[in-house]
Motif scaffolding. Structure first.
Motif, PDB file in Angstrom:
ATOM      1  N   GLN A 126       0.714  -1.390   0.083  1.00 31.93           N
ATOM      2  CA  GLN A 126      -0.209   0.010   0.017  1.00 31.93           C
ATOM      3  C   GLN A 126       0.834   1.215  -0.129  1.00 31.93           C
ATOM      4  O   GLN A 126       0.697   2.288  -0.536  1.00 31.93           O
ATOM      5  CB  GLN A 126      -0.890   0.099   1.360  1.00 31.93           C
ATOM      6  N   LEU A 127       1.924   1.201   0.635  1.00 28.86           N
ATOM      7  CA  LEU A 127       3.005   2.342   0.770  1.00 28.86           C
ATOM      8  C   LEU A 127       3.541   2.752  -0.617  1.00 28.86           C
ATOM      9  O   LEU A 127       3.639   3.662  -0.995  1.00 28.86           O
ATOM     10  CB  LEU A 127       3.826   2.308   1.919  1.00 28.86           C
ATOM     11  N   ARG A 128       3.742   1.479  -1.180  1.00 31.48           N
ATOM     12  CA  ARG A 128       4.482   1.637  -2.581  1.00 31.48           C
ATOM     13  C   ARG A 128       3.506   2.176  -3.651  1.00 31.48           C
ATOM     14  O   ARG A 128       3.888   3.007  -4.371  1.00 31.48           O
ATOM     15  CB  ARG A 128       4.990   0.308  -2.977  1.00 31.48           C
ATOM     16  N   HIS A 129       2.310   1.709  -3.092  1.00 30.48           N
ATOM     17  CA  HIS A 129       1.259   2.032  -4.397  1.00 30.48           C
ATOM     18  C   HIS A 129       0.976   3.812  -4.057  1.00 30.48           C
ATOM     19  O   HIS A 129       0.546   4.393  -5.245  1.00 30.48           O
ATOM     20  CB  HIS A 129      -0.116   1.559  -3.934  1.00 30.48           C
ATOM     21  N   LEU A 130       1.072   4.207  -2.859  1.00 35.31           N
ATOM     22  CA  LEU A 130       1.239   5.655  -2.591  1.00 35.31           C
ATOM     23  C   LEU A 130       2.375   6.529  -3.056  1.00 35.31           C
ATOM     24  O   LEU A 130       2.373   7.799  -3.072  1.00 35.31           O
ATOM     25  CB  LEU A 130       0.677   5.882  -1.386  1.00 35.31           C
ATOM     26  N   GLY A 131       3.213   5.680  -3.499  1.00 32.08           N
ATOM     27  CA  GLY A 131       4.472   6.289  -4.032  1.00 32.08           C
ATOM     28  C   GLY A 131       5.435   6.719  -2.900  1.00 32.08           C
ATOM     29  O   GLY A 131       6.205   7.504  -3.023  1.00 32.08           O
ATOM     30  N   VAL A 132       5.446   6.132  -1.546  1.00 33.76           N
ATOM     31  CA  VAL A 132       6.291   6.362  -0.555  1.00 33.76           C
ATOM     32  C   VAL A 132       7.691   5.360  -1.058  1.00 33.76           C
ATOM     33  O   VAL A 132       7.677   4.399  -1.384  1.00 33.76           O
ATOM     34  CB  VAL A 132       5.828   5.753   0.682  1.00 33.76           C
ATOM     35  N   PRO A 133       8.850   6.454  -1.110  1.00 36.02           N
ATOM     36  CA  PRO A 133       9.954   5.626  -1.360  1.00 36.02           C
ATOM     37  C   PRO A 133      10.563   4.453  -0.486  1.00 36.02           C
ATOM     38  O   PRO A 133      10.179   4.858   0.831  1.00 36.02           O
ATOM     39  CB  PRO A 133      10.889   6.874  -1.653  1.00 36.02           C
ATOM     40  N   PRO A 134      11.297   3.648  -0.708  1.00 37.85           N
ATOM     41  CA  PRO A 134      11.670   2.700   0.035  1.00 37.85           C
ATOM     42  C   PRO A 134      12.668   3.312   1.052  1.00 37.85           C
ATOM     43  O   PRO A 134      12.667   2.687   2.286  1.00 37.85           O
ATOM     44  CB  PRO A 134      12.338   1.573  -0.972  1.00 37.85           C
ATOM     45  N   GLY A 135      13.491   4.375   0.744  1.00 37.60           N
ATOM     46  CA  GLY A 135      14.233   4.949   1.721  1.00 37.60           C
ATOM     47  C   GLY A 135      13.424   5.601   2.710  1.00 37.60           C
ATOM     48  O   GLY A 135      13.889   5.700   3.939  1.00 37.60           O
ATOM     49  N   THR A 136      12.582   6.272   2.507  1.00 39.10           N
ATOM     50  CA  THR A 136      11.345   6.822   3.592  1.00 39.10           C
ATOM     51  C   THR A 136      10.910   5.817   4.450  1.00 39.10           C
ATOM     52  O   THR A 136      10.726   6.229   5.560  1.00 39.10           O
ATOM     53  CB  THR A 136      10.348   7.698   2.886  1.00 39.10           C
ATOM     54  N   ILE A 137      10.369   4.850   4.064  1.00 37.70           N
ATOM     55  CA  ILE A 137      10.036   3.821   4.695  1.00 37.70           C
ATOM     56  C   ILE A 137      11.007   3.117   5.814  1.00 37.70           C
ATOM     57  O   ILE A 137      10.654   3.101   7.032  1.00 37.70           O
ATOM     58  CB  ILE A 137       9.426   2.525   3.886  1.00 37.70           C
ATOM     59  N   ALA A 138      12.255   2.957   5.274  1.00 39.59           N
ATOM     60  CA  ALA A 138      13.445   2.471   6.024  1.00 39.59           C
ATOM     61  C   ALA A 138      13.636   3.363   7.306  1.00 39.59           C
ATOM     62  O   ALA A 138      13.817   3.104   8.234  1.00 39.59           O
ATOM     63  CB  ALA A 138      14.502   2.158   5.278  1.00 39.59           C
ATOM     64  N   HIS A 139      13.667   4.814   6.735  1.00 40.96           N
ATOM     65  CA  HIS A 139      14.049   5.747   7.766  1.00 40.96           C
ATOM     66  C   HIS A 139      12.873   5.772   8.929  1.00 40.96           C
ATOM     67  O   HIS A 139      13.373   6.041  10.094  1.00 40.96           O
ATOM     68  CB  HIS A 139      14.353   7.145   7.251  1.00 40.96           C
TER      69      HIS A 139
END
Length: 331
Positions: free
Chosen positions: A25-38
């Motif tokens: 869902q986060l990827r679908h919203l365009g949240v970058p992997p780096g933002t998720i990891a941070h």
């Protein structure tokens, strides 16, 4: 996407899903992997709950968030589960229904989920996975928006893993007695599972339910009666006097016209239940029907007086208005 552009959909998603989301869902919203990891870093604002499942806040999860996280984990990878594609089952369903032996929903240490049989999802942390042998059963959407199996199906899924005979017996009896499922529906669900009827605790529960037993203490009384060599009574029959309703005793021996009543303190905690018990006792007395009374404590600690009284009454019957009594079996 800018930070401001991310914020609104994330807030909306969090509000709709109690802050439980999947990486997909986060990827679908365009949240970058780096933002998720941070944001998932130690001390960060988000936390990993289960593989692929994230909570958009810190701290202890609520009971509802744990249920939602379990469903998200067991759902299909890469997309959100459709309604009824993954279901809550087992103790989570029974606790939500209010069965006393299931405990409070907030105290659950494990969450059972039901998925299609061909899916490959393993038990993980607090999630226990059950697979449907055939087509997924029909579920329903709860008031909180989560999808759930029926109480009968939840008991069937729980049966192979519930090794405590006493609790499983209590859960099944409570479900039928409190009308959370029909007896026939529960028996069909239990007997339809391959291999389940061979489990001793399930076989005993099926036999007791079919005989009319509706509580743990009634099951214990049945074992005592059988062990003493006394005839098998009717359990929870509807008694009629001259064709009109009289009472529903815990057990009744029609040949001798003798009733057994097990007075449970737990049952009498509610004033309405206490009043019904008194009214039933008065009807027995007015009809001249002999009733043997006991309590769960007496039954377990010193059953000899009870068995002696029953033996004497059964040997000297029939008693009272036996020619005017008829009955219907428990449903």
């Amino acid at each position: 996407m800018t930070r401001a552009g991310l914020l609104d959909p994330l807030l909306l998603l969090g509000a709709d899903q109690q802050h439980i989301v999947t990486r997909a869902q986060l990827r679908h919203l365009g949240v970058p992997p780096g933002t998720i990891a941070h944001r998932l870093r130690p001390g960060g604002p988000w936390q990993r709950v289960l593989p692929r499942v994230i909570c958009l806040q810190n701290g202890r999860l609520t009971a509802h968030q744990r249920l939602r996280a379990a469903l998200a984990y067991a759902g299909p990878k890469g997309r959100a589960a459709q309604g009824g594609e993954v279901l809550l089952t087992g103790v989570a369903v029974l606790a939500d229904a209010g069965l006393p032996s299931a405990g409070h929903p907030a105290d659950l240490t494990e969450v059972d989920v039901l998925i299609p049989g061909q899916r490959r999802v393993a038990d993980r942390e607090f999630v226990r996975v059950h697979r449907a042998a055939g087509a997924m059963p029909g579920g329903f959407e709860r008031d909180d928006g989560l999808w759930s199996a029926t109480v009968a199906r939840a008991l069937s899924d729980l049966a192979p893993r519930e090794t405590g005979r006493r609790r499983f017996r209590a859960l099944c009896a409570e479900a039928v007695q409190r009308r959370h499922c029909d007896l026939g529906e529960l028996l069909d669900q239990l007997l339809a599972r391959p291999g389940v009827r061979e489990l001793p605790h399930v076989a005993q529960v099926v036999e007791e339910l079919a005989a009319g037993v509706r509580s743990v203490v009634e099951g214990e009384a049945r074992e005592l009666v059988r062990g003493a060599g006394l005839p098998e009574p009717l359990w929870n029959p509807v008694l009629l006097l001259d064709g009109r309703f009289l009472a529903v005793p815990d057990a009744f021996w029609p040949q001798a016209c003798v009733a057994l009543e097990i007075d449970s303190r737990a049952w009498h905690l509610r004033p309405a239940d206490h009043e019904r018990s008194l009214a039933r006792a008065n009807r027995f007395t007015a009809a001249g029907l002999p009733v043997v009374r006991t309590t769960p404590v007496q039954l377990r600690r010193d059953p000899a007086p009870l068995l002696g009284e029953l033996t004497a009454l059964l040997a000297t019957g029939p008693h009272g208005p036996h020619t005017r009594i008829s009955w219907r079996r428990a449903r």
